[in-house]
Enzyme design. Structure first.
Site, PDB file in Angstrom:
ATOM      1  N   GLU A 120       0.720  -1.028   0.123  1.00  0.00           N
ATOM      2  CA  GLU A 120      -0.106  -0.161   0.068  1.00  0.00           C
ATOM      3  C   GLU A 120       0.950   1.433   0.003  1.00  0.00           C
ATOM      4  O   GLU A 120       1.887   1.319   0.756  1.00  0.00           O
ATOM      5  CB  GLU A 120      -0.936  -0.024   1.274  1.00  0.00           C
ATOM      6  CG  GLU A 120      -1.725   1.094   1.272  1.00  0.00           C
ATOM      7  CD  GLU A 120      -2.813   1.020   2.425  1.00  0.00           C
ATOM      8  OE1 GLU A 120      -2.944   1.943   3.448  1.00  0.00           O
ATOM      9  OE2 GLU A 120      -3.162  -0.275   2.895  1.00  0.00           O
ATOM     10  N   GLU A 124      -3.087  11.070   2.417  1.00  0.00           N
ATOM     11  CA  GLU A 124      -4.156  11.600   3.342  1.00  0.00           C
ATOM     12  C   GLU A 124      -4.262  12.907   3.758  1.00  0.00           C
ATOM     13  O   GLU A 124      -3.200  13.407   4.038  1.00  0.00           O
ATOM     14  CB  GLU A 124      -4.344  10.589   4.468  1.00  0.00           C
ATOM     15  CG  GLU A 124      -5.259   9.130   4.358  1.00  0.00           C
ATOM     16  CD  GLU A 124      -5.381   8.323   5.611  1.00  0.00           C
ATOM     17  OE1 GLU A 124      -6.400   8.058   5.855  1.00  0.00           O
ATOM     18  OE2 GLU A 124      -4.283   8.276   6.390  1.00  0.00           O
TER      19      GLU A 124
END
Length: 390
Positions: A120, A124
């Site tokens: 991943e 954010e």
């Protein structure tokens, strides 16, 4: 600026409660036989200002609308979590997103690459944090530590559009804001490569609430506090997305095949091409992504891309919680941060060359960084990411 002074207890609480979600996958090819991953195998630009794209599938319960500013992701209540996922995968590549994050305490906007075995790479944004964006990564869903996050100054991301880029090869991951590199993770720094993201990934875009009335206290603290829904709706705009699939150096990729017994290394993944031939990756240590052909029809091609360094950012060095080791014992070459200007950038993809560094990166430390307690708040960012990805 959004306060990063959380207690160690809060961090551990939130990460513990959400670790199961973080480690979810529909089919992990390292554990059982799974369908081949459909490859993008080329480059594509998606302009959400023109409406819905068939390149993405919306999650159950997701409602996305479209206007002159792109895809509109709206939060009206705590259970809202609009999410879309690409129908195809990239096997190393470059992804450039032009976006404006959603405002509001407790509201999280996310841009994620994720693989079937839970490699991943993330961007954010916290709705109440008007001064920075967070970066993170995972390898094989390893949540034994949460010390991989970085913080990068950016001015009012909820009010301005910026271009956020991920340039991912077998040798490094680089994060860019408006064309300027703000972080680099090298393969060897991710626990000797064992926790380096390296398997085919989908692109996931989503917005969700971490500050709802039923959210754990630690979650709400990381997300900027409890959400005041009298201020709703909270809206994020995803404007354009440019995706280039490096296909691990193989041309005309159609599928990515995980052979039985794959250990989740990039060398074990086979690239199936349009003529039915397949190639697996070379273990060469050169900076170009290459493939050793299993059939005569495949060859090698450059896998790195040029990323132009812009002059729109001023840079400053910070101590960032960017350890690339899942054990916390190794530090990544990461996180020289940049204060962005708020200029509106358009996304573009270059087809050749090596990614240009802005020459502003500095070693990140794993000595506490953003937390005075010595515990990284990226624990929550990482542990919570799958809330919107499920």
């Amino acid at each position: 600026m959004f306060s990063k002074l959380l207690t160690a207890t809060a961090v551990v609480l939130a990460s513990t409660q959400l670790v199961a979600a973080q480690t979810s996958t529909l089919c992990d090819p390292t554990k059982k036989t799974c369908p081949d991953d459909p490859a993008l195998g080329s480059a594509v630009t998606i302009d959400f200002t023109k409406g819905k794209s068939d390149f993405f599938t919306a999650a159950d319960g997701t409602t996305v609308t479209y206007d002159k500013d792109g895809a509109v992701f709206t939060i009206n209540k705590a259970s809202d979590a609009p999410t879309i996922t690409s129908n195809k995968y990239i096997f190393f590549g470059k992804v450039e997103l032009v976006a404006q994050a959603a405002p509001g305490a407790g509201i999280v906007t996310s841009f994620v690459l994720q693989s079937d075995d839970l490699d991943e790479i993330d961007w954010e944004w916290i709705g109440s944090d008007k001064a920075q964006v967070q970066s993170d990564y995972f390898g094989k869903g390893d949540t034994s530590t949460y010390d991989r996050g970085g913080y990068h100054p950016v001015s009012d991301p909820q009010d301005n559009y910026y271009t956020y880029t991920l340039d991912w090869t077998k040798d490094y991951v680089r994060w860019y804001i408006n064309g300027q590199q703000v972080r680099e993770l090298k393969y060897a720094d991710a626990k000797g490569g064992t926790r380096f993201p390296q398997t085919p990934m989908q692109i996931k875009l989503g917005t969700w609430c971490g500050g709802g009335p039923d959210s754990p206290e630690g979650t709400a603290q990381w997300a900027g506090g409890r959400t005041d829904f009298s201020q709703a709706p909270f809206i994020a705009h995803y404007k354009t997305l440019t995706i280039t699939d490096y296909s691990n150096g193989v041309k005309n990729a159609e599928k990515y095949h995980w052979p039985s017994g794959s250990d989740g290394s990039y060398q074990s993944i086979e690239v199936i091409t349009g003529d039915g031939s397949s190639s697996s990756a070379s273990s060469s240590a050169t900076s170009s992504v290459t493939s050793s052909a299993k059939s005569s029809s495949t060859g090698s091609s450059s896998a790195t891309k040029t990323s132009e360094t812009k002059s729109t950012l001023s840079t400053s060095t910070v101590s960032a919680t960017g350890s690339a080791s899942a054990t916390g014992s190794e530090s990544s070459s990461a996180s020289s941060t940049a204060t962005a200007s708020g200029s509106n950038e358009s996304a573009s993809a270059s087809s050749s060359g090596s990614a240009a560094s802005a020459s502003t990166s500095a070693p990140a430390t794993a000595t506490g960084g953003a937390l005075k307690t010595g515990v990284s708040v990226s624990a929550l960012a990482a542990g919570l990411m799958a809330v919107f990805m499920l």
